[in-house]
Design a protein around this motif. Sequence first.
Motif, PDB file in Angstrom:
ATOM      1  N   LYS A 156       0.832  -1.205   0.000  1.00 27.25           N
ATOM      2  CA  LYS A 156       0.000   0.000   0.000  1.00 27.25           C
ATOM      3  C   LYS A 156       0.872   1.262   0.000  1.00 27.25           C
ATOM      4  O   LYS A 156       1.812   1.384   0.797  1.00 27.25           O
ATOM      5  N   PRO A 157       0.575   2.227  -0.878  1.00 24.36           N
ATOM      6  CA  PRO A 157       1.339   3.476  -0.883  1.00 24.36           C
ATOM      7  C   PRO A 157       1.242   4.182   0.467  1.00 24.36           C
ATOM      8  O   PRO A 157       0.162   4.265   1.062  1.00 24.36           O
ATOM      9  N   VAL A 158       2.371   4.695   0.943  1.00 26.27           N
ATOM     10  CA  VAL A 158       2.401   5.366   2.242  1.00 26.27           C
ATOM     11  C   VAL A 158       1.440   6.542   2.265  1.00 26.27           C
ATOM     12  O   VAL A 158       0.752   6.797   3.265  1.00 26.27           O
ATOM     13  N   ALA A 159       1.341   7.256   1.136  1.00 29.91           N
ATOM     14  CA  ALA A 159       0.499   8.459   1.086  1.00 29.91           C
ATOM     15  C   ALA A 159      -0.982   8.148   1.255  1.00 29.91           C
ATOM     16  O   ALA A 159      -1.785   9.040   1.559  1.00 29.91           O
ATOM     17  N   ALA A 160      -1.381   6.878   1.066  1.00 30.07           N
ATOM     18  CA  ALA A 160      -2.782   6.514   1.238  1.00 30.07           C
ATOM     19  C   ALA A 160      -3.195   6.479   2.710  1.00 30.07           C
ATOM     20  O   ALA A 160      -4.391   6.473   3.028  1.00 30.07           O
ATOM     21  N   GLY A 161      -2.233   6.421   3.602  1.00 36.79           N
ATOM     22  CA  GLY A 161      -2.530   6.466   5.022  1.00 36.79           C
ATOM     23  C   GLY A 161      -3.386   5.300   5.479  1.00 36.79           C
ATOM     24  O   GLY A 161      -3.194   4.160   5.069  1.00 36.79           O
ATOM     25  N   LYS A 162      -4.371   5.617   6.308  1.00 35.51           N
ATOM     26  CA  LYS A 162      -5.237   4.586   6.877  1.00 35.51           C
ATOM     27  C   LYS A 162      -6.519   4.365   6.069  1.00 35.51           C
ATOM     28  O   LYS A 162      -7.393   3.614   6.497  1.00 35.51           O
ATOM     29  N   ALA A 163      -6.636   5.008   4.939  1.00 32.01           N
ATOM     30  CA  ALA A 163      -7.853   4.880   4.129  1.00 32.01           C
ATOM     31  C   ALA A 163      -8.060   3.438   3.701  1.00 32.01           C
ATOM     32  O   ALA A 163      -7.115   2.752   3.294  1.00 32.01           O
ATOM     33  N   THR A 164      -9.288   2.972   3.789  1.00 31.44           N
ATOM     34  CA  THR A 164      -9.624   1.624   3.332  1.00 31.44           C
ATOM     35  C   THR A 164     -10.614   1.644   2.176  1.00 31.44           C
ATOM     36  O   THR A 164     -10.924   0.597   1.612  1.00 31.44           O
ATOM     37  N   ASN A 165     -11.122   2.812   1.820  1.00 30.00           N
ATOM     38  CA  ASN A 165     -12.085   2.949   0.732  1.00 30.00           C
ATOM     39  C   ASN A 165     -11.615   4.054  -0.203  1.00 30.00           C
ATOM     40  O   ASN A 165     -11.123   5.094   0.235  1.00 30.00           O
ATOM     41  N   CYS A 166     -11.767   3.819  -1.496  1.00 27.98           N
ATOM     42  CA  CYS A 166     -11.270   4.772  -2.490  1.00 27.98           C
ATOM     43  C   CYS A 166     -11.889   6.162  -2.333  1.00 27.98           C
ATOM     44  O   CYS A 166     -11.222   7.173  -2.553  1.00 27.98           O
ATOM     45  N   LEU A 167     -13.163   6.216  -1.969  1.00 25.25           N
ATOM     46  CA  LEU A 167     -13.844   7.511  -1.934  1.00 25.25           C
ATOM     47  C   LEU A 167     -13.393   8.383  -0.771  1.00 25.25           C
ATOM     48  O   LEU A 167     -13.692   9.577  -0.737  1.00 25.25           O
ATOM     49  N   SER A 168     -12.675   7.802   0.190  1.00 27.12           N
ATOM     50  CA  SER A 168     -12.160   8.589   1.307  1.00 27.12           C
ATOM     51  C   SER A 168     -10.642   8.611   1.337  1.00 27.12           C
ATOM     52  O   SER A 168     -10.032   8.980   2.341  1.00 27.12           O
ATOM     53  N   CYS A 169     -10.028   8.206   0.248  1.00 24.21           N
ATOM     54  CA  CYS A 169      -8.567   8.104   0.190  1.00 24.21           C
ATOM     55  C   CYS A 169      -7.939   9.417  -0.287  1.00 24.21           C
ATOM     56  O   CYS A 169      -8.394   9.993  -1.292  1.00 24.21           O
ATOM     57  N   PRO A 170      -6.883   9.908   0.375  1.00 17.52           N
ATOM     58  CA  PRO A 170      -6.258  11.176  -0.021  1.00 17.52           C
ATOM     59  C   PRO A 170      -5.560  11.131  -1.377  1.00 17.52           C
ATOM     60  O   PRO A 170      -5.298  12.181  -1.965  1.00 17.52           O
ATOM     61  N   ILE A 171      -5.247   9.940  -1.882  1.00 19.13           N
ATOM     62  CA  ILE A 171      -4.577   9.860  -3.187  1.00 19.13           C
ATOM     63  C   ILE A 171      -5.474   9.233  -4.245  1.00 19.13           C
ATOM     64  O   ILE A 171      -4.996   8.766  -5.277  1.00 19.13           O
ATOM     65  N   GLU A 172      -6.791   9.250  -4.009  1.00 21.77           N
ATOM     66  CA  GLU A 172      -7.720   8.606  -4.940  1.00 21.77           C
ATOM     67  C   GLU A 172      -7.570   9.115  -6.361  1.00 21.77           C
ATOM     68  O   GLU A 172      -7.559   8.338  -7.321  1.00 21.77           O
ATOM     69  N   ASP A 173      -7.441  10.418  -6.527  1.00 22.75           N
ATOM     70  CA  ASP A 173      -7.416  10.978  -7.883  1.00 22.75           C
ATOM     71  C   ASP A 173      -6.141  10.624  -8.639  1.00 22.75           C
ATOM     72  O   ASP A 173      -6.081  10.769  -9.864  1.00 22.75           O
ATOM     73  N   ALA A 174      -5.105  10.138  -7.928  1.00 18.68           N
ATOM     74  CA  ALA A 174      -3.849   9.785  -8.590  1.00 18.68           C
ATOM     75  C   ALA A 174      -3.643   8.277  -8.673  1.00 18.68           C
ATOM     76  O   ALA A 174      -2.659   7.825  -9.269  1.00 18.68           O
ATOM     77  N   CYS A 175      -4.552   7.509  -8.110  1.00 15.54           N
ATOM     78  CA  CYS A 175      -4.374   6.055  -8.048  1.00 15.54           C
ATOM     79  C   CYS A 175      -5.067   5.385  -9.225  1.00 15.54           C
ATOM     80  O   CYS A 175      -6.263   5.566  -9.447  1.00 15.54           O
TER      81      CYS A 175
END
Length: 526
Positions: A257-276
Amino acid sequence: MSASPPRILIIGAGSRGRSYAEAIATSCNGIVVAVAEPHAYKREQFGRRFIWGADGKPDAEGVVFSGWREYLEYETDRRQREKAGEQVSPGVDAVFVCVLDEMHREVVVALSELGGLHIMCEKPLATNLDDCLEMYRALRQNEGKVFSIGHVLRYSPHNVALRKLLLQDRVVGDILSVVHTEPVGWWHFTHSYVRGNWRREDTSAPSLLTKSCHDIDVLLWLLCSPASHADGYNVPPHLPSTVSSTGSLQFFKKSRKPVAAGKATNCLSCPIEDACKYSAKRIYVGDKLNGLGAGNTHWPVSIVVPDIEDHGGGPKAEAALLAKLAEDYDASTTPDSEVRSRNWFGRCVWESDNDVCDEQIVTLTWDEDPLPPSHPAAHSSGAASPTADPLSNRGAKTATFHMVANTKKICERYTHIYGAEGEVYADSQTITVEDFRTGETRVERPRLESLGHGGGDVGLARQFIMAVDRVKNQGWEAERAQREVVGCTLEEVIRSHAMVFCAEEARRGRKVVDWKEWWAEKVKGI
């Protein structure tokens, strides 16, 4: 069309059931007359498309069933009433079983015990070897009827042409080795094997079985089975000697898992969603792949929201899709029974509960096994090459299969075949033959009949229903129709599935398995 064309029931109105119904409607001598499906929306849509029309309604009994058990009860009663002399609706001649993999055994066994029906079962036959063997025994009791398995790769015009070139025309002489690759596709793998139905072995089966059992079947079809379906089954198959395999879940797991994704477990709440690139929003809602934004309301979007078309498109459809993708769970508090009971298409691909291999290699070897000189087929290869080996493809050889998830190609298989007299490269469109003796290169371009497995869906449905028609209307024995029209015996079906389970045992045990010993121990008494 025959005067009395085969009447077909489809059990399971999902994507595979619809694919076969489409093939029957457009290419086969058969009529889809009934559907069994528990999901009301799927059942209604299927009926409108294939049975009673867009503006119609089912107008007879025996047309719509809420599931296979309801059909079984109805058919048992219908036969009793018919035997008692009542006037009843006609039954069906054949059934396409397109339910979830783990349901195949109970459905096929029940239909076989009912008797009187030709059966086509979607691949894989079952999710474990014991169930496969139970189905084999039940099908053997369904005498006078044809059986087919959904190994559609045998029936594409491309693979039919490839097999003829190799085994009948012998364009490379004896085959020495084969390297066959199935590129699953980087986002396709996440849809089906990380987020979808086939992500866990305890609810489904190993990915080698659920995704690649028909690739193993094709290798055995090319390297074991007789060249001719019509009269070749008196020739013993050239069976492999050893089986080995390596593979694992090496990418779609938490450690990647990318470090920048943090603790997110769902795409819609992920900080790097737009780049993943694995963003569920990008895959299912966006306009770059096969998402709703590209105007697609079919697979894979319809798998996430089956009634997506009823939302009318536009913002309402997008809202319904996003609401489904937003569903999530807490792995520390949500019971595993709830997690495994359904799909989570918005889940982070590195935080899912998947455990199937995303990379696997299977290696098969054959020892030299010439036919006895007294055997009628010992020197009847019909080889075009004057220097073709008299072993007639029963010499030592090796096959390697590679299933790989992260590819641009999506199920566009490609194969290298190396022979004594030349080599062949086959992809999904062309077959390139290199002749060592003449130095010539020629390229074959078999017709692409449809996009469904290169015409394999159409080809399988056509051959199965043609076999049913031969038995029903032309007086053929089922065994002859099985051999000459379906072109695959029950023994071949069991062999290719057993090979998958053998390869899995080899992979888990990190060992090379003796095939004949394994078969004698695990598959006895068939």
